[in-house]
Design an enzyme around this catalytic site. Structure first.
Site, PDB file in Angstrom:
ATOM      1  N   PRO A   1       0.846  -1.198   0.000  1.00  0.00           N
ATOM      2  CA  PRO A   1       0.000   0.000   0.000  1.00  0.00           C
ATOM      3  C   PRO A   1       0.882   1.250   0.000  1.00  0.00           C
ATOM      4  O   PRO A   1       1.769   1.386   0.826  1.00  0.00           O
ATOM      5  CB  PRO A   1      -0.770  -0.131   1.319  1.00  0.00           C
ATOM      6  CG  PRO A   1       0.111  -0.956   2.202  1.00  0.00           C
ATOM      7  CD  PRO A   1       0.871  -1.881   1.291  1.00  0.00           C
TER       8      PRO A   1
ATOM      9  N   TYR B   1      -4.907   2.762   8.509  1.00  0.00           N
ATOM     10  CA  TYR B   1      -4.164   3.480   9.538  1.00  0.00           C
ATOM     11  C   TYR B   1      -5.028   3.573  10.774  1.00  0.00           C
ATOM     12  O   TYR B   1      -6.252   3.404  10.713  1.00  0.00           O
ATOM     13  CB  TYR B   1      -3.808   4.897   9.072  1.00  0.00           C
ATOM     14  CG  TYR B   1      -2.699   4.943   8.062  1.00  0.00           C
ATOM     15  CD1 TYR B   1      -1.401   4.587   8.415  1.00  0.00           C
ATOM     16  CD2 TYR B   1      -2.944   5.356   6.754  1.00  0.00           C
ATOM     17  CE1 TYR B   1      -0.378   4.629   7.484  1.00  0.00           C
ATOM     18  CE2 TYR B   1      -1.927   5.402   5.824  1.00  0.00           C
ATOM     19  CZ  TYR B   1      -0.646   5.040   6.193  1.00  0.00           C
ATOM     20  OH  TYR B   1       0.369   5.077   5.282  1.00  0.00           O
TER      21      TYR B   1
ATOM     22  N   ARG C   1      11.191  13.218   6.439  1.00  0.00           N
ATOM     23  CA  ARG C   1      11.693  13.176   5.056  1.00  0.00           C
ATOM     24  C   ARG C   1      12.013  14.603   4.629  1.00  0.00           C
ATOM     25  O   ARG C   1      11.140  15.359   4.202  1.00  0.00           O
ATOM     26  CB  ARG C   1      10.644  12.537   4.159  1.00  0.00           C
ATOM     27  CG  ARG C   1      10.520  11.045   4.417  1.00  0.00           C
ATOM     28  CD  ARG C   1       9.320  10.426   3.736  1.00  0.00           C
ATOM     29  NE  ARG C   1       8.569   9.633   4.709  1.00  0.00           N
ATOM     30  CZ  ARG C   1       7.306   9.245   4.530  1.00  0.00           C
ATOM     31  NH1 ARG C   1       6.671   9.547   3.411  1.00  0.00           N
ATOM     32  NH2 ARG C   1       6.694   8.544   5.469  1.00  0.00           N
TER      33      ARG C   1
ATOM     34  N   HIS D   1       9.041   0.506   6.455  1.00  0.00           N
ATOM     35  CA  HIS D   1       8.353   1.510   5.643  1.00  0.00           C
ATOM     36  C   HIS D   1       9.284   2.023   4.545  1.00  0.00           C
ATOM     37  O   HIS D   1       9.296   3.214   4.223  1.00  0.00           O
ATOM     38  CB  HIS D   1       7.869   2.658   6.532  1.00  0.00           C
ATOM     39  CG  HIS D   1       6.508   3.187   6.151  1.00  0.00           C
ATOM     40  ND1 HIS D   1       5.366   2.874   6.847  1.00  0.00           N
ATOM     41  CD2 HIS D   1       6.115   3.983   5.130  1.00  0.00           C
ATOM     42  CE1 HIS D   1       4.330   3.472   6.287  1.00  0.00           C
ATOM     43  NE2 HIS D   1       4.754   4.149   5.240  1.00  0.00           N
TER      44      HIS D   1
ATOM     45  N   ARG E   1      11.457   5.049   5.211  1.00  0.00           N
ATOM     46  CA  ARG E   1      10.816   6.361   5.177  1.00  0.00           C
ATOM     47  C   ARG E   1      10.385   6.849   6.548  1.00  0.00           C
ATOM     48  O   ARG E   1       9.911   7.974   6.667  1.00  0.00           O
ATOM     49  CB  ARG E   1       9.585   6.303   4.257  1.00  0.00           C
ATOM     50  CG  ARG E   1       9.915   5.890   2.849  1.00  0.00           C
ATOM     51  CD  ARG E   1       8.678   5.470   2.069  1.00  0.00           C
ATOM     52  NE  ARG E   1       7.842   6.587   1.711  1.00  0.00           N
ATOM     53  CZ  ARG E   1       7.993   7.340   0.626  1.00  0.00           C
ATOM     54  NH1 ARG E   1       8.981   7.080  -0.194  1.00  0.00           N
ATOM     55  NH2 ARG E   1       7.180   8.331   0.373  1.00  0.00           N
TER      56      ARG E   1
END
Lengths: 401, 401, 401, 401
Positions: A95, A148, A183, A297, A300
């Site tokens: 996803p 989430y 990020r 992730h 990230r």
């Protein structure tokens, strides 16, 4: 030249372009040319110093195979089952948010490509298209929904019910996004899921976007789709990405209670994503997960998190054979898939690879990525003397010196 | 100027060029200038990310010598025996396809150079010249024949019989080419053993080939030799490389039964090439092999395969002293040969080094490579205090810190 | 401007240039500008792939200090004794060939700089000035003579007698030069100790040498000194370097018997240079050596030999406390000296560092290098809390993680 | 435009500039543009080959986290206590010389920024502003004073008394500056704390300084502040930096007796800075220190000293739980802070990061750096599932493979 033949020419041109893409790295390079810089870097980048991002790939390289020669080599069997569902190969699509910005085919394109490839798409909560549309327009087959932990229990309950009703077989609960990762390139680029072109930003962005006319024209024709299709705000209106972003910042973190809450409401298996230690894998199972996804992730979130392939063995050992362990983060080659399975993963998920494919060819680009993965796995299985991916175990790999 | 003196000038120019080549790396650089890009990269490249290709060389560098001083240093003895056959040094030439594309001297040139150097050429099945011609025109001496597992048992039986009749002493069965490796640069270059210049491709390739006039003129004078001299198709006609390529794709994999099959038909020792684990080495011996070649096909087949020098010790330990263990993949220096022997190899084979030599000087170029290897081995033996290559054992090397 | 003031200006200019040289690396860079390419590379380069050359330096970097704070820090004591001879610091100058080509001060300059620094020069057999001249013109003090194993016993006996008569206190027998190392850059440069400028080579070399006018004018004024001052050929004439080179190629290797032969003839300690294993260190001691120099000839002989600092501990352990162990190869900083002493060396020798100093300032340049070494050692001793170099042991360093 | 609005414009411009600085590395890059080369390199550089400087950062990268998911994530608690004093986060500012050259805000700016951030500034002896001024003008809160061992006992006693009187809570005794480190770039730049612009140097420096007009104008307006505010010479006059430099060269080293001497005079805790081994940590405690700072002076003193994070565990184990262990050298990210705490540090100090912040924005720049550190720590704590920095222990990190 009439319109249909223009379409035909376009299709042919796309096919030729995709044929020239021989591996994931080619797709990345082509995506870099295709996408506006900020969007490319959003997909490509990792948190802070990208230590985890780099280690993800290097850790796969640090494993070598122990191939076997001279075996009866019938057509190798790539198919396996994941939570009882047959898949044509041990590669699912991960996803990813923002896919409709990357290409109008967006989440729908990824899901259709996965279906075409005989595998399972994990459709994200933050999709640009509603989960019902995906369910309606993607050919029949398995699909999972990713969730989430939202602050508003009604929103969560609604998503669980809708996914149930739309026939999603499994619910993937993401645990590693308590807050967005740091990020910095996104912050530098002013990228926050919000590239809405209003009068002011249009003037500023125009010269940059003009360098990517193909992307821009597709984006405009798609209606500049910043809304999140699945997530309604308190006002019942669909939420735009920036609003969600703010909401996330306010939200509480996902807890094991949330996993139990989902397990009690969703009539299907619950999968927990974002596990990096044996202890957490056990907690996930205790909270009702029947599978875990070892993930950082894609580098990230927490920079300094370990490479997933490095921690995979301890997690597999901790949960035992009855819990499926999947893995993502750093998978760029069929060989990475085989190494992950040899270390105990049931299957892997590809995120960036699918997104780069999407960038360069929409659904067809994702299909190309999955075809490449399949071909690489198949060829390497033949070269390794492996007839069935389910036979992979630790004896097939070795930490290289 | 009369023709003979032109030949003389050419010979002198070649000698001068070869004299300037001091090591294998020089030869590689010169080959890069000489050959068309696609052909150079076919010889030079490895599979996928070239992890194994890089590790092959680095693994040799990770070993250091333990030299000994003050020993009576008579002329060091480089000669040894391989399967009872004396060789002037522990370096054989590896079987490589496509050599006649590299230079008209092709497989014949490699074989003659090996013979001139007092060592054993392993003549490939996929040679551009028939095994009988090689046998007839190469000066008397040992030579081995390399065999793939072809789908057609008659073709295989024919090759075994012909090799027997032509006096090849050993049969090398290659086990690691179930399918071709994923050499993406070859796919990118459109290189598939098929560079036949027809009207259409000539127009496309002309500007590129024109940059390599020396190679081109030799190639045209040699009749653009795409046919495989040893391998007849079902129609009894000699097969062109592309056809073989297709056939290979259809072929079954080599099995240990095939090794037994060859052992039962060939009146000489059978050698199995492409071994990377102790288990497979034992299987090869059980199937009748009297020697194995530890090889990852120069990093051209399974990317992620271990470096041969890294797995050599476990294989030597597994088969015991009665089975000769040879090694290829990554040998670029005389010192690499000495390290391989110290780790238990009986001898090594050079593939790319010979091909690069061939590219720059035909047979004389291969001779130059073998001379360089010999000189490097000899000098290092003196510097190590080693009087006989047969004395090498694990006490002479150490994994560097 | 009168002549004396020109000298003064030159001296001042030199002093300014040397003052700008802050470390060995600066000296190397300045030497690269000063010397003709072939000569610079002769001094700078190593054998084959320069694996050992690189590892020499890296191995020092892989050690870290364990400094101690808060100690009474009287002026640290750098002085030590080597074979009972006091030296002002544990750094000797290594024997290097070709120094008179580098600068007219040559071997004499190196020896005088060592004497000025209160340490021991090891004068090479292949010096450009006779051992008697060195003895006569270098201020009184300790000096050692370095010897190769020459084929002609009369030549060797003569050198031993002459060194004895001229008051050299120790005889260093080099064991690792059975043959010259494979220094390909020297072969590429046509450098073989023979840069004699005859009519033909002058024409060829002129444009290159013209880029180094300061060196060239010094070299011509020095009479283009290719002769080896110590070594007479069979005809009783002094031998030129190329002739020696040929002779070396014919010569037998040094053996432990040769060490005994020297020990029986020379009335002073015998030191064996070029040891890389515990076994050889024991053999050297058995043959009469009272000290050994752990050396891989600066990476110039056997490429793939271990870094000296890596093998030092096993050698120190093997010979016990009564045998002095010295070390060269890779020493570029005062810290390297301290690390070597912590691992058990009594002192180190510098070769390239001295040669680079010589290149840029003759004797004064070598003095500058020794001053820099001394200052670096002194400062680091203060920072480490070390009051006497003789206190260094393994507790002061650690292999870094 | 009236003066106030000019100020307002300046403030806004500064705020915009600081907002664009997202991490310490950005600040370093901006400082490089802002400061004259010699000054930038003085702040930035390390000793000799900068081995320790590089290892400091790399050693943090070699640790990975073991994050925990699914925990109740109330607002993470960054606050802790250091020697009983509450701090809002485990990051103090390290004592650095020359800060007033970097920016007129100088030491005062650093101290005020630390106070604003709710943490402790360690005010250096070599400050450009008197310790009393700092005490008077920095808002109330904890502050420590850092002391060198000066030759003159009256000077030391005076500093201790003054710091006591001015309300400094702890005295930090620096042990690793027996002599200045060998910072060759400073010597090359002629940088010795003495950039006084006299007629002669002004002519030479003018073109260089003219490239940094903002810095230059601030520096001139600040009166070219070379004097050390705290340190009077024998004549009772404030000492200029060069004079202090000379004095330091003459001074004796700090000893454990000096630590005792300070402990006996100062009515507060004594902290010893510059510890790199377990033995020295024990000695510091025996001499009366209640805390130690593991430091290699940012790689500026002994090149080859170990990375602080590598030796931290042995030191924590040696002193036991009653002694606070702090750490500096190489801290560039919030994650580095968390890794240090997981290895047993109570808190860390930032030196270069604060100096770079100061260079680009004076006090506001230092505040920005502390804000960034805080935000990074906070975010990573959330991502790790860590609710209180005090819970960190070895189970949260792992040496990466």
């Amino acid at each position: 030249v009439s319109a249909p033949s223009l379409d035909l020419l376009r299709t042919r041109a796309l096919a030729r372009r995709l044929e020239a893409v021989l591996n994931v790295s080619d797709a990345r390079a082509a995506a870099r040319r295709t996408l506006p810089k900020a969007l490319f870097e959003y997909v490509d980048g990792g948190a802070e110093d990208e230590l985890t991002l780099a280690r993800n790939e290097r850790a796969f390289h640090d494993l070598t195979f122990r191939p076997r020669m001279g075996l009866i080599n019938a057509e190798p069997k790539l198919g396996t089952t994941v939570l009882g569902t047959p898949v044509s190969m041990p590669v699912l699509t991960a996803p990813c948010g923002g896919m409709r910005l990357v290409h109008p085919d967006g989440d729908m394109g990824v899901a259709r490509a996965a279906a075409a490839a005989g595998t399972i798409p994990v459709v994200p909560a933050a999709a640009g298209v509603s989960l019902e549309e995906v369910a309606a327009r993607v050919p029949a087959g398995p699909r999972w929904f990713q969730l989430y932990r939202f602050h508003d229990p009604k929103l969560m309950a609604g998503l669980v019910e809708r996914a149930q009703a739309a026939g999603y077989q499994a619910m993937v609960m993401t645990m590693d996004t308590v807050v967005p990762g740091n990020r910095e390139q996104d912050r530098r680029n002013g990228f926050s899921y919000n590239m809405r072109i209003n009068a002011r930003s249009a003037v500023r962005q125009a010269p940059r976007l003009a360098r990517h006319p193909a992307w821009l024209s597709r984006f405009v024709r798609d209606g500049m789709p910043f809304e999140l299709a699945n997530i309604a705000g308190p006002d019942g209106q669909r939420m735009a990405l920036p609003a969600m972003s703010r909401m996330a910042a306010d939200s509480q973190s996902p807890t094991w209670d949330d996993v139990e809450w989902v397990r009690d409401r969703f009539h299907g298996p619950v999968v927990v994503k974002g596990i990096l230690t044996a202890d957490d894998a056990r907690r996930a199972v205790n909270a009702g997960a029947v599978a875990v996804i070892v993930s950082n992730h894609g580098g990230r979130q927490l920079d300094g998190a370990p490479a997933t392939i490095d921690v995979l063995p301890e997690i597999v050992a901790a949960v035992g054979p009855d819990v499926a362990v999947l893995l993502d983060s750093g998978v760029r080659r069929g060989n990475d898939v085989l190494k992950a399975l040899a270390q105990g993963a049931r299957a892997v998920l590809i995120g960036r690879a699918a997104a780069w494919g999407l960038a360069i060819g929409g659904q067809a680009g994702v299909e190309r990525m999955l075809d490449i993965m399949r071909a690489q796995i198949l060829r390497s299985m033949r070269l390794m003397g492996l007839t069935d991916v389910c036979e992979l175990n630790a004896a097939w790999v070795e930490r290289s010196r």
